[in-house]
Design a protein around this motif. Sequence first.
Motif, PDB file in Angstrom:
ATOM      1  N   ASP A  35       0.976  -1.078   0.061  1.00 57.61           N
ATOM      2  CA  ASP A  35      -0.060  -0.156  -0.078  1.00 57.61           C
ATOM      3  C   ASP A  35       0.949   1.225   0.115  1.00 57.61           C
ATOM      4  O   ASP A  35       0.252   2.365   0.311  1.00 57.61           O
ATOM      5  CB  ASP A  35      -0.999  -0.121   1.315  1.00 57.61           C
ATOM      6  CG  ASP A  35      -0.175   0.132   2.562  1.00 57.61           C
ATOM      7  OD1 ASP A  35       1.029  -0.522   2.370  1.00 57.61           O
ATOM      8  OD2 ASP A  35      -0.617   0.349   3.621  1.00 57.61           O
ATOM      9  N   GLY A  36       2.072   1.109  -0.373  1.00 55.70           N
ATOM     10  CA  GLY A  36       3.022   2.254  -0.333  1.00 55.70           C
ATOM     11  C   GLY A  36       2.608   3.553  -1.009  1.00 55.70           C
ATOM     12  O   GLY A  36       2.844   4.419  -0.579  1.00 55.70           O
ATOM     13  N   PRO A  37       2.024   3.353  -2.265  1.00 53.63           N
ATOM     14  CA  PRO A  37       1.667   4.625  -2.920  1.00 53.63           C
ATOM     15  C   PRO A  37       0.709   5.666  -2.135  1.00 53.63           C
ATOM     16  O   PRO A  37       0.756   6.756  -2.404  1.00 53.63           O
ATOM     17  CB  PRO A  37       1.023   4.107  -4.095  1.00 53.63           C
ATOM     18  CG  PRO A  37       1.796   2.777  -4.340  1.00 53.63           C
ATOM     19  CD  PRO A  37       1.653   2.381  -2.916  1.00 53.63           C
ATOM     20  N   THR A 185       3.601   5.037 -14.449  1.00 56.45           N
ATOM     21  CA  THR A 185       4.457   5.753 -15.478  1.00 56.45           C
ATOM     22  C   THR A 185       5.451   6.878 -15.080  1.00 56.45           C
ATOM     23  O   THR A 185       4.958   7.640 -14.343  1.00 56.45           O
ATOM     24  CB  THR A 185       3.501   6.476 -16.538  1.00 56.45           C
ATOM     25  OG1 THR A 185       2.401   5.470 -16.637  1.00 56.45           O
ATOM     26  CG2 THR A 185       4.107   6.266 -18.089  1.00 56.45           C
ATOM     27  N   ILE A 186       6.666   6.810 -15.338  1.00 51.84           N
ATOM     28  CA  ILE A 186       7.496   7.991 -15.221  1.00 51.84           C
ATOM     29  C   ILE A 186       7.250   9.053 -16.428  1.00 51.84           C
ATOM     30  O   ILE A 186       7.540   8.253 -17.466  1.00 51.84           O
ATOM     31  CB  ILE A 186       9.011   7.442 -14.848  1.00 51.84           C
ATOM     32  CG1 ILE A 186       9.023   6.503 -13.906  1.00 51.84           C
ATOM     33  CG2 ILE A 186       9.840   8.638 -14.966  1.00 51.84           C
ATOM     34  CD1 ILE A 186      10.327   6.103 -13.495  1.00 51.84           C
ATOM     35  N   PRO A 349       7.598   0.621  -9.510  1.00 50.80           N
ATOM     36  CA  PRO A 349       6.757  -0.604  -9.267  1.00 50.80           C
ATOM     37  C   PRO A 349       5.446  -0.404  -8.814  1.00 50.80           C
ATOM     38  O   PRO A 349       5.233  -1.015  -7.664  1.00 50.80           O
ATOM     39  CB  PRO A 349       8.010  -1.159  -8.401  1.00 50.80           C
ATOM     40  CG  PRO A 349       8.522  -0.211  -7.509  1.00 50.80           C
ATOM     41  CD  PRO A 349       8.697   0.831  -8.383  1.00 50.80           C
ATOM     42  N   THR A 350       4.701   0.517  -9.355  1.00 55.57           N
ATOM     43  CA  THR A 350       3.482   0.605  -9.027  1.00 55.57           C
ATOM     44  C   THR A 350       2.522  -0.040 -10.245  1.00 55.57           C
ATOM     45  O   THR A 350       2.473   0.518 -11.194  1.00 55.57           O
ATOM     46  CB  THR A 350       2.945   2.064  -8.717  1.00 55.57           C
ATOM     47  OG1 THR A 350       3.881   2.565  -7.727  1.00 55.57           O
ATOM     48  CG2 THR A 350       1.687   2.423  -8.237  1.00 55.57           C
ATOM     49  N   VAL A 396      -7.275  -2.732  -9.181  1.00 58.89           N
ATOM     50  CA  VAL A 396      -6.304  -2.885  -8.132  1.00 58.89           C
ATOM     51  C   VAL A 396      -4.773  -2.522  -8.177  1.00 58.89           C
ATOM     52  O   VAL A 396      -4.309  -2.607  -9.400  1.00 58.89           O
ATOM     53  CB  VAL A 396      -6.149  -4.350  -7.979  1.00 58.89           C
ATOM     54  CG1 VAL A 396      -5.460  -4.992  -6.497  1.00 58.89           C
ATOM     55  CG2 VAL A 396      -7.470  -5.273  -7.783  1.00 58.89           C
ATOM     56  N   ARG A 397      -4.519  -1.805  -7.139  1.00 60.87           N
ATOM     57  CA  ARG A 397      -3.112  -1.135  -7.159  1.00 60.87           C
ATOM     58  C   ARG A 397      -2.019  -2.027  -6.386  1.00 60.87           C
ATOM     59  O   ARG A 397      -2.301  -1.843  -5.214  1.00 60.87           O
ATOM     60  CB  ARG A 397      -3.235   0.026  -6.821  1.00 60.87           C
ATOM     61  CG  ARG A 397      -1.666   0.772  -7.003  1.00 60.87           C
ATOM     62  CD  ARG A 397      -1.830   2.352  -6.725  1.00 60.87           C
ATOM     63  NE  ARG A 397      -2.189   2.751  -5.248  1.00 60.87           N
ATOM     64  CZ  ARG A 397      -2.211   3.806  -4.754  1.00 60.87           C
ATOM     65  NH1 ARG A 397      -2.111   4.836  -5.521  1.00 60.87           N
ATOM     66  NH2 ARG A 397      -2.725   3.901  -3.310  1.00 60.87           N
ATOM     67  N   ILE A 398      -1.108  -2.711  -7.127  1.00 60.09           N
ATOM     68  CA  ILE A 398      -0.172  -3.086  -6.044  1.00 60.09           C
ATOM     69  C   ILE A 398       1.100  -2.155  -6.001  1.00 60.09           C
ATOM     70  O   ILE A 398       1.619  -1.864  -7.141  1.00 60.09           O
ATOM     71  CB  ILE A 398       0.368  -4.429  -6.848  1.00 60.09           C
ATOM     72  CG1 ILE A 398      -0.684  -5.324  -6.378  1.00 60.09           C
ATOM     73  CG2 ILE A 398       1.723  -5.050  -6.082  1.00 60.09           C
ATOM     74  CD1 ILE A 398      -0.441  -6.804  -6.669  1.00 60.09           C
ATOM     75  N   GLY A 399       1.211  -1.547  -4.878  1.00 60.58           N
ATOM     76  CA  GLY A 399       2.481  -0.732  -4.789  1.00 60.58           C
ATOM     77  C   GLY A 399       3.688  -1.080  -4.127  1.00 60.58           C
ATOM     78  O   GLY A 399       3.693  -1.442  -2.821  1.00 60.58           O
ATOM     79  N   LEU A 400       4.707  -1.286  -4.693  1.00 55.46           N
ATOM     80  CA  LEU A 400       5.977  -1.850  -4.295  1.00 55.46           C
ATOM     81  C   LEU A 400       6.762  -0.711  -3.845  1.00 55.46           C
ATOM     82  O   LEU A 400       6.928   0.183  -4.484  1.00 55.46           O
ATOM     83  CB  LEU A 400       6.639  -2.918  -5.227  1.00 55.46           C
ATOM     84  CG  LEU A 400       5.914  -3.866  -5.608  1.00 55.46           C
ATOM     85  CD1 LEU A 400       6.806  -4.770  -6.841  1.00 55.46           C
ATOM     86  CD2 LEU A 400       5.678  -5.134  -4.371  1.00 55.46           C
TER      87      LEU A 400
END
Length: 420
Positions: A35-37, A185-186, A349-350, A396-400
């Motif tokens: 959940d880092g983002p 995206t960057i 890595p999101t 779903v968002r996986i935020g590493l």
Amino acid sequence: MTGSDESSTFDVENSRRQFPALARSVAGKQAIFLDGPAGSQTPQCVIDAMVDYLAHTNANHGGVFATSRESDHILHEARRAAADFVGTRDPDEIVFGANMTSLTFALSRALAHTWQPGDEVLVTQLDHDGNVAPWMLAANDAGATIREVRVRPEDCTLDLDDLKEKLSPRTKLAAITCASNLAGTITPLREIARLVQKHGALLYLDATHLAPHRLLDVARWDCDFLVCSAYKFFGPHVGLLWGKRELLGMLPAYKVRPAGNGLPDRWMTGTQNHEGIAGLRAAIDYLAEIGWRVAIGAGERRAAIVAAMEAIAAHEQSLSRHLLAGLAAMESIRVHGVCQPNRLDERVPTVAFTHKWLKPRAIAERLAEQGIFAWHGHNYALRLSESLGLEPDGAVRIGLLHYNTTAEIDRTLEVLANLQ
Ligand SMILES: Cc1ncc(COP(=O)(O)O)c(C=O)c1O
């Protein structure tokens, strides 16, 4: 670039040990923080810095007595750390505030005084609403026009041709994210800055999502303002705004009359979150420590931060590669964003994904049952979610983050593989 004479690889276990929250378990299983983002966890040094501030130096600004002087020294040191973090030599260009959104509202309200009907302000479909709504409201107050730059839905990159088309001599400001908090995206900032400057417009960068993943570099990017929030890069809930000295000094800040008119005081309305600012400095020093460990001899703090962010980016790219390969093997899952292994430097890595028949919330619930914390929905990247056709459910968002591991990704992939 780091000035180092010796280097070693990033030690994820060493970093993990510093985060008390990561030891948590849920229903007998070790929790996995994806959940880092929406907010990273904090290392013990950040917690200690905040407790220490409150225990020993808790005072208001500008007094002649010991605690006030010590408190002001801590604030000054935090500004120096933040200057190293964003890549400026001038700590007076650093403004602290409640969070990214509040700082952006403050600045947009001031900038609106310099606009008039016929002027244009560019926002993008890739941005979090914190870098869209304040500009819409400010433009509306000034009678200026908002123009929205499109994303390319196929890979969630910003459409630079559309940006070129929408820039004109009427453009006063472009508000652009450094990285998408939904698709990861960057954005190509040097190229964007060149385009924006060609038209004489100001560039306001939202680095909130990029900050824990890549080096911030206002000098290299040649932007006019940059904003982010410490709770995304291992600190507490404090916002940080950098602006070019001449702009911060010249714009009409909304402030109370007795407050100083110098920099940065004219932008720091009311009494600040001093313990949070002490924690923000500790978070930056935590990152610098990583740099000093991976590049012995990295020298000063800025050089150590450069080394740390290189090491973090390398570790995170291997996490992204592993996660994206695992998701690509699942027929019922579709990733929205850059997926190709040879394009990993275009993303953090999101990772946002949807499932053929299960709603994002249901998937987040299934993960939560297994002690895996991940967000679902649009995550305030409202226009991106709309332009991908994902509303009202989002993704779903996986935020590493750098404290995540391959083993955690494997456990997550296992839950996703068994969804039905
Ligand atoms: C890219 C981005 N911009 C802005 C924000 C808003 O930040 P804050 O909560 O500090 O106002 C967020 C928060 O998630 C974000 O991810």
